[in-house]
Design an enzyme around this catalytic site. Structure first.
Site, PDB file in Angstrom:
ATOM      1  N   ASP A   1       0.870  -1.173   0.000  1.00  0.00           N
ATOM      2  CA  ASP A   1       0.000   0.000   0.000  1.00  0.00           C
ATOM      3  C   ASP A   1       0.907   1.223   0.000  1.00  0.00           C
ATOM      4  O   ASP A   1       1.509   1.567   1.018  1.00  0.00           O
ATOM      5  CB  ASP A   1      -0.909  -0.009   1.233  1.00  0.00           C
ATOM      6  CG  ASP A   1      -1.824   1.200   1.295  1.00  0.00           C
ATOM      7  OD1 ASP A   1      -1.853   1.979   0.319  1.00  0.00           O
ATOM      8  OD2 ASP A   1      -2.515   1.369   2.322  1.00  0.00           O
TER       9      ASP A   1
ATOM     10  N   GLY B   1       0.666   8.365   0.533  1.00  0.00           N
ATOM     11  CA  GLY B   1       1.328   9.638   0.325  1.00  0.00           C
ATOM     12  C   GLY B   1       2.487   9.882   1.268  1.00  0.00           C
ATOM     13  O   GLY B   1       3.418  10.621   0.945  1.00  0.00           O
ATOM     14  N   THR B   2       2.440   9.274   2.460  1.00  0.00           N
ATOM     15  CA  THR B   2       3.490   9.468   3.451  1.00  0.00           C
ATOM     16  C   THR B   2       4.290   8.197   3.704  1.00  0.00           C
ATOM     17  O   THR B   2       5.520   8.231   3.790  1.00  0.00           O
ATOM     18  CB  THR B   2       2.882   9.952   4.791  1.00  0.00           C
ATOM     19  OG1 THR B   2       2.116  11.140   4.560  1.00  0.00           O
ATOM     20  CG2 THR B   2       3.970  10.243   5.810  1.00  0.00           C
ATOM     21  N   LEU B   3       3.594   7.060   3.817  1.00  0.00           N
ATOM     22  CA  LEU B   3       4.237   5.796   4.147  1.00  0.00           C
ATOM     23  C   LEU B   3       3.882   4.710   3.146  1.00  0.00           C
ATOM     24  O   LEU B   3       2.776   4.694   2.587  1.00  0.00           O
ATOM     25  CB  LEU B   3       3.828   5.328   5.547  1.00  0.00           C
ATOM     26  CG  LEU B   3       4.293   6.178   6.741  1.00  0.00           C
ATOM     27  CD1 LEU B   3       3.625   5.690   8.008  1.00  0.00           C
ATOM     28  CD2 LEU B   3       5.805   6.136   6.874  1.00  0.00           C
TER      29      LEU B   3
ATOM     30  N   LYS C   1       3.347   0.711   3.109  1.00  0.00           N
ATOM     31  CA  LYS C   1       3.147  -0.444   3.973  1.00  0.00           C
ATOM     32  C   LYS C   1       3.312  -1.708   3.128  1.00  0.00           C
ATOM     33  O   LYS C   1       2.745  -1.812   2.042  1.00  0.00           O
ATOM     34  CB  LYS C   1       1.757  -0.425   4.600  1.00  0.00           C
ATOM     35  CG  LYS C   1       1.619   0.548   5.764  1.00  0.00           C
ATOM     36  CD  LYS C   1       1.503   1.995   5.350  1.00  0.00           C
ATOM     37  CE  LYS C   1       0.217   2.267   4.602  1.00  0.00           C
ATOM     38  NZ  LYS C   1       0.081   3.697   4.213  1.00  0.00           N
TER      39      LYS C   1
ATOM     40  N   GLU D   1      -7.676   0.913  -4.568  1.00  0.00           N
ATOM     41  CA  GLU D   1      -7.310   1.226  -3.191  1.00  0.00           C
ATOM     42  C   GLU D   1      -8.434   0.988  -2.203  1.00  0.00           C
ATOM     43  O   GLU D   1      -8.239   0.385  -1.141  1.00  0.00           O
ATOM     44  CB  GLU D   1      -6.843   2.680  -3.112  1.00  0.00           C
ATOM     45  CG  GLU D   1      -6.443   3.115  -1.710  1.00  0.00           C
ATOM     46  CD  GLU D   1      -5.943   4.537  -1.660  1.00  0.00           C
ATOM     47  OE1 GLU D   1      -5.590   4.996  -0.560  1.00  0.00           O
ATOM     48  OE2 GLU D   1      -5.896   5.196  -2.727  1.00  0.00           O
TER      49      GLU D   1
ATOM     50  N   THR E   1      -2.677  10.141   5.517  1.00  0.00           N
ATOM     51  CA  THR E   1      -2.308  11.535   5.261  1.00  0.00           C
ATOM     52  C   THR E   1      -3.549  12.416   5.352  1.00  0.00           C
ATOM     53  O   THR E   1      -3.527  13.497   5.932  1.00  0.00           O
ATOM     54  CB  THR E   1      -1.655  11.664   3.879  1.00  0.00           C
ATOM     55  OG1 THR E   1      -0.529  10.783   3.818  1.00  0.00           O
ATOM     56  CG2 THR E   1      -1.199  13.087   3.625  1.00  0.00           C
TER      57      THR E   1
ATOM     58  N   SER F   1      -2.212   4.708   9.548  1.00  0.00           N
ATOM     59  CA  SER F   1      -0.870   4.870  10.113  1.00  0.00           C
ATOM     60  C   SER F   1      -0.811   5.966  11.167  1.00  0.00           C
ATOM     61  O   SER F   1       0.069   5.944  12.037  1.00  0.00           O
ATOM     62  CB  SER F   1       0.123   5.190   8.992  1.00  0.00           C
ATOM     63  OG  SER F   1       0.191   4.137   8.059  1.00  0.00           O
TER      64      SER F   1
END
Length: 283
Positions: free
Chosen positions: A12, A15-17, A19, A77, A109, A235
């Protein structure tokens, strides 16, 4: 059905992490890396696996598809997230208590809200309020940009005096709703002028604003859909007990039952991994 010796990876790419979930000796393994390290992530995958089948979802999925065009299968998604949530709920033996119809609030995010009923799902809406808001406002107010530092500072602070409560407004009479509820986040300018607040207090106030706003949206949607259950994932909750406590208390105050799904931030990666009917061979 593909061979059980085949290696599969669920990703996955948010935008930030990013996974990552994969099966090893019959058990799911979980990894999390910063999205801006995509080249390092691809190198890690190449070292860890031999010609794997990569099932990927998320806003940055296209970057991986360009880097590994022959190995990547794209997964929607929202479908991946809801499929992953359902599987993890069953894995944690929570499905029977939740029932067939429930809300999923995914706080990454930003925030996305879904309704899951039996084997179907519907995206209801979302908001730009989320982990990105926490990072951005915390940086503007304190100059801090490291997520772990921000989490720690937020847990040390108490920013409620920065807000106007319902009790503040109804100061000379009984309020029609709980006086402890926030009437205006960051609205108490009189206190701001008269008192000194720490960076920890500012971040704590940001956390409360995000938690209360997300909860309000979720509860209103749950009311409209006739469900009493909200499953919170994302997250932003990882290691953030204060945000969980705010959302839990506010959800219960509004008459709904909150669940914080263990490993919930990996729901999209799990759903991507299980996609295309390979769940029996994988797990």
């Amino acid at each position: 059905m593909e061979s059980m010796d085949k290696q599969y990876v669920g990703i996955d790419a948010g935008g930030t992490l990013v996974k990552i979930v994969y099966s090893h000796e019959g058990h799911l393994q979980f990894e999390k890396m910063a999205t801006d390290r995509i080249d390092e992530i691809i190198e890690w995958i190449n070292r860890r696996f031999t010609n794997p089948e990569i099932h990927i979802t998320g806003g940055k999925a296209g970057v991986f598809a360009e880097a590994c065009p022959d190995r990547v299968w794209r997964v929607n998604e929202f479908e991946a997230t809801c499929e992953g949530v359902s599987w993890l709920l069953e894995k944690e033996t929570l499905s029977s208590g939740i029932g067939s119809g429930f809300l999923v609030t995914n706080v990454g995010t930003g925030t996305s809200i879904h309704y899951v009923y039996a084997d179907s799902y519907e995206r209801i809406g979302g908001s730009g309020m989320g982990g990105g808001t926490l990072l951005g406002l915390s940086y503007l107010l304190t100059g801090r940009s490291d997520f772990e530092t921000i989490l720690e500072m937020g847990q040390q602070g108490n920013g409620q005096a920065l807000n106007i409560t319902v009790g503040d407004i109804y100061s000379h009479e009984t309020p029609p709703i709980s006086g402890a509820l926030t009437a205006s986040n960051f609205g108490h300018t009189a206190n701001m002028k008269e008192k000194e607040f720490s960076s920890e207090d500012y971040i704590a106030a940001v956390v409360r604003m995000i938690g209360e706003t997300i909860t309000t949206m979720s509860v209103q949607v749950a009311d409209r859909l006739g469900t009493d259950t909200v499953v919170y994932i994302g997250s932003t909750f990882a290691g953030h007990d204060t945000l969980k406590e705010i959302i839990k208390g506010y959800t219960e105050l509004r008459g709904k039952t909150p669940y914080f799904l263990p490993r919930g931030e990996y729901s999209g990666a799990v759903g991507a991994l299980l996609h295309y009917g390979w769940s029996d061979a994988l797990l």
